[in-house]
Structure formats: structure tokens, C-alpha cells
Motif scaffolding. Structure first.
Motif, short mmCIF file in Angstrom:
data_model
loop_
_atom_site.label_atom_id
_atom_site.label_comp_id
_atom_site.label_asym_id
_atom_site.label_seq_id
_atom_site.Cartn_x
_atom_site.Cartn_y
_atom_site.Cartn_z
N ASN A 31 0.82 -1.21 0.00
CA ASN A 31 0.00 0.00 0.00
C ASN A 31 0.86 1.26 0.00
N ASP A 32 2.18 1.07 -0.10
CA ASP A 32 3.08 2.22 -0.25
C ASP A 32 4.02 1.98 -1.42
N LEU A 33 3.44 1.85 -2.62
CA LEU A 33 4.27 1.52 -3.79
C LEU A 33 5.25 2.64 -4.13
N HIS A 34 4.94 3.85 -3.66
CA HIS A 34 5.88 4.95 -3.92
C HIS A 34 7.21 4.72 -3.20
N ALA A 35 7.15 4.07 -2.04
CA ALA A 35 8.39 3.75 -1.33
C ALA A 35 9.25 2.81 -2.18
N VAL A 36 8.58 1.91 -2.89
CA VAL A 36 9.30 0.95 -3.74
C VAL A 36 9.96 1.70 -4.91
N THR A 37 9.16 2.53 -5.58
CA THR A 37 9.73 3.22 -6.75
C THR A 37 10.80 4.22 -6.34
N ALA A 56 1.57 -5.88 -10.17
CA ALA A 56 2.65 -5.62 -11.13
C ALA A 56 2.35 -4.42 -12.03
N GLU A 57 1.11 -4.38 -12.52
CA GLU A 57 0.73 -3.31 -13.46
C GLU A 57 0.87 -1.94 -12.79
N GLN A 58 0.45 -1.87 -11.52
CA GLN A 58 0.54 -0.61 -10.77
C GLN A 58 1.99 -0.16 -10.61
N VAL A 59 2.88 -1.13 -10.31
CA VAL A 59 4.29 -0.79 -10.13
C VAL A 59 4.89 -0.37 -11.47
N LYS A 60 4.52 -1.09 -12.51
CA LYS A 60 5.03 -0.81 -13.87
C LYS A 60 4.74 0.64 -14.26
N ASP A 61 3.52 1.08 -13.94
CA ASP A 61 3.13 2.44 -14.28
C ASP A 61 4.00 3.49 -13.59
N LEU A 62 4.55 3.10 -12.43
CA LEU A 62 5.39 4.04 -11.68
C LEU A 62 6.86 3.97 -12.07
N LYS A 64 8.40 4.35 -15.17
CA LYS A 64 8.52 4.77 -16.57
C LYS A 64 9.97 4.92 -17.03
N SER A 65 10.88 5.25 -16.08
CA SER A 65 12.26 5.55 -16.48
C SER A 65 13.10 4.31 -16.76
N VAL A 66 12.64 3.15 -16.30
CA VAL A 66 13.45 1.93 -16.50
C VAL A 66 13.33 1.47 -17.94
N LYS A 67 14.48 1.13 -18.52
CA LYS A 67 14.52 0.81 -19.96
C LYS A 67 13.72 -0.41 -20.33
N SER A 68 13.94 -1.48 -19.55
CA SER A 68 13.30 -2.70 -20.02
C SER A 68 12.64 -3.45 -18.86
N ILE A 69 11.35 -3.72 -19.03
CA ILE A 69 10.57 -4.38 -17.98
C ILE A 69 10.02 -5.70 -18.52
N HIS A 70 10.34 -6.78 -17.83
CA HIS A 70 9.88 -8.11 -18.26
C HIS A 70 8.80 -8.59 -17.30
N TYR A 71 7.61 -8.80 -17.83
CA TYR A 71 6.51 -9.27 -16.99
C TYR A 71 6.43 -10.80 -17.07
N ILE A 72 6.16 -11.42 -15.94
CA ILE A 72 5.95 -12.88 -15.92
C ILE A 72 4.76 -13.15 -15.00
N VAL A 73 3.90 -14.10 -15.40
CA VAL A 73 2.73 -14.37 -14.56
C VAL A 73 3.18 -14.98 -13.23
N GLU A 74 2.41 -14.70 -12.20
CA GLU A 74 2.79 -15.02 -10.82
C GLU A 74 3.17 -16.49 -10.62
N PHE A 75 2.36 -17.40 -11.14
CA PHE A 75 2.60 -18.81 -10.85
C PHE A 75 3.88 -19.31 -11.53
#
Ligand code: ATP
Ligand code: MG
Length: 270
Positions: A31-37, A56-62, A64-75
Motif C-alpha cells: 500500500n506504499d508503492l511509492h516507497a518501492v519506486t 505488477a501493473e501498478q508498479v510498472k506504471d510508476l 517509466k524511467s526503467v529501460k526494459s521491464i519483463h513481466y511474468i505471470v505469478e505462478f
């Protein structure tokens, strides 16, 4: 530099390899994703991020500056992480049940590199904290588990032997017949906070273990790997899970960094 992130319902876990080649693991409240970013923006030279989890989607939106983001499903991430951790910790088996005790609980069957979700329950770490808060007013996870550790359950849980008085029991008498079952039968008493917390923890642990054992039997596997941050520093919960799993002739496995399988898997996926 690369980071693996598992943004879960309660906690966002991070995994990365530092300049000494060591795996570093950290978590932040989701609930404090800004601390993460903010933490990420302070790290020099992060070029790649592997990310998983329901947030993941919420963090991804925050990010923006990272060049490459690889998403993988949780399981997928969880399985990848667990396989890596098993190898690191010297375990040698391919087939098992993986029970992830997160906010809720998700149960998987693993066979080599393949897996399927075989079950789950809404009873999980969120329930432990939620019921503890509701019954005692204590919300802090560390306070809850510390006090639960010194509590006793025999004044609240109804055991099989409490029902079968003076008779042989059809199953082991020391098994729980009804979690909190004495409360509705005995006269109302004041119960110490530690006892309430220990009994809540017993309920959560036993539900999770019962389901895991049944799924292990259904899939004919011996090993059940229990993961998730709910096990963190929580020796009392691990003991409940381990004892019941062994009683049912299955082998419980606890990994060293049990909360971080998803984050490690997301890192490995880059
Ligand atoms: P899910 O996978 O269901 O989306 P999650 O990944 O956030 O959730 P975990 O991080 O594995 O779940 O576990 C969350 C649980 O861990 C909490 O519900 C709580 O019981 C426990 N926990 C351990 N440490 C903490 C902490 N510092 N703060 C909050 N909860 C904690
Ligand atoms: Mg999770």
C-alpha cells in the motif's frame, strides 16, 4: 543491474544481486508503492526489471524511467523461484505440492518444469492478521506472531478427545475437532490475548495444511513445500504446519527465503 519484483496483495518483494555477487532480498508494504519506486530510483544503473504479482501493473506504471521491464505471470515466477531455491538448498525431488501462504493461499502441483494450480483458499496471511486485529485490536504482524508464540489453544479449540470422553477415539484424540469450538460450549471466560492469537494462528495453519495434504494425496506426492511471507520468523505457524503434515505421512519443506520465490523467479526471468 537487474531487479526482480513480486508485487503482492500485502507486500512487494525485491530481489537483486549486489556488487559482491550476493542475493539481496527486501520487502515493502504494497500500500506504499511509492516507497518501492523511490527505493528503485535511488539505485544506480538499474536497466532491467523482472516483475510479477497482482500489483505488477501498478508498479510498472510508476517505473517509466526503467529501460526494459519483463513481466511474468505469478505462478510461473513462483515455480521458477522455488526450483532455483530447491537446487540452492540441495533438495532432490521433482514432484511436489507448493503451498504459497500469501495474503490468500494458492496451491500448485509441480512436476519438473511444469506445474498447475490445483487449489487454494481465502484463508491465508491476510486472515491471520485480519482475525487477529478483529479479536484483539493488534494489527502489527510482528506483534501478532510474537504473542501467538506464547499462547495456548486448549481453552478454545475443541479436540477430538474432548468430544469422545471416556471412550476410544475413532481418530487421534489430540486432533482439533473444532477450531474455537469450546467457545460456544463452555461458559464465556476472559481469554488472554496470547491465547486468542495462538488459536487464530492454529485455525489458519490447520486449514492450509489440511488442504495441502489432500492435494498431495490426490496427486500422489510426498513433499509439500510451504512458502509465503506468512511463515516469516513464525516458528509457531511452521510447527503447526510441520507437525500436521508429518502426522499425515507427508514431508514438509520450508525454504530459507520462503517469502521471495516470486521475486527470485521474476529476476531469473530477465
Ligand atoms: P498474494 O500473493 O496473496 O498477493 P503477498 O504476495 O503480498 O499476497 P506474502 O508477502 O507472501 O503475500 O505474505 C503476506 C503475509 O505475510 C501477510 O498477510 C502477513 O500475514 C505476513 N507478513 C509477514 N511480514 C509482514 C509485514 N512486515 N507486514 C505485513 N505482513 C507481513
Ligand atoms: Mg504473493
Amino acid at each position: 543491474k537487474a531487479i526482480g519484483i513480486d508485487a503482492g496483495g500485502t507486500l512487494t518483494k525485491l530481489a537483486y544481486v549486489n556488487e559482491f555477487g550476493e542475493l539481496v532480498l527486501e520487502h515493502f508494504p504494497s500500500n506504499d508503492l511509492h516507497a518501492v519506486t523511490e527505493w528503485i530510483s535511488k539505485q544506480p544503473e538499474i536497466e532491467e526489471i523482472g516483475i510479477t504479482g497482482g500489483r505488477a501493473e501498478q508498479v510498472k506504471d510508476l517505473l517509466k524511467s526503467v529501460k526494459s521491464i519483463h513481466y511474468i505471470v505469478e505462478f510461473e515466477a513462483t515455480l521458477k523461484g522455488v526450483r532455483y531455491q530447491l537446487m540452492q538448498e540441495g533438495h532432490q525431488f521433482d514432484r511436489s505440492i507448493i503451498t504459497n501462504v500469501g495474503t490468500g493461499t494458492s496451491i500448485h502441483y509441480m512436476d519438473g518444469e511444469t506445474h498447475s494450480r490445483v487449489g487454494g483458499t481465502g484463508i491465508g496471511g491476510g486472515t491471520l492478521v485480519g482475525l487477529a486485529a478483529l479479536t484483539t485490536g493488534i494489527y502489527n504482524y510482528n506483534d501478532i506472531i510474537k504473542q501467538a508464540q506464547s499462547g495456548e489453544r486448549q481453552e478454545m479449540d475443541l479436540l477430538v478427545q474432548d468430544i469422545y470422553q471416556g471412550m476410544d477415539t475413532p481418530i487421534s484424540g489430540t486432533l482439533t475437532a473444532s477450531n474455537f469450538g469450546k467457545m460456544g460450549i463452555d461458559q464465556t471466560k476472559n481469554h488472554p490475548t496470547e491465547n486468542i492469537l495462538a488459536t487464530v494462528q492454529g485455525l489458519v495453519g490447520e486449514v492450509i495444511t489440511t488442504l495441502s495434504i489432500q492435494l498431495a494425496e490426490q496427486n500422489q506426492v510426498e513433499h509439500i513445500i510451504y512458502i509465503g511471507t506468512t511463515l516469516n520468523e513464525n516458528e509457531a505457524l511452521k510447527k503447526i504446519i510441520a507437525n500436521y503434515t508429518k502426522l499425515k505421512k507427508k514431508t514438509p519443506i520450508f525454504l530459507n527465503d520462503h517469502g521471495f520465490s516470486g521475486a527470485i523467479g521474476a529476476l531469473l526471468n530477465i
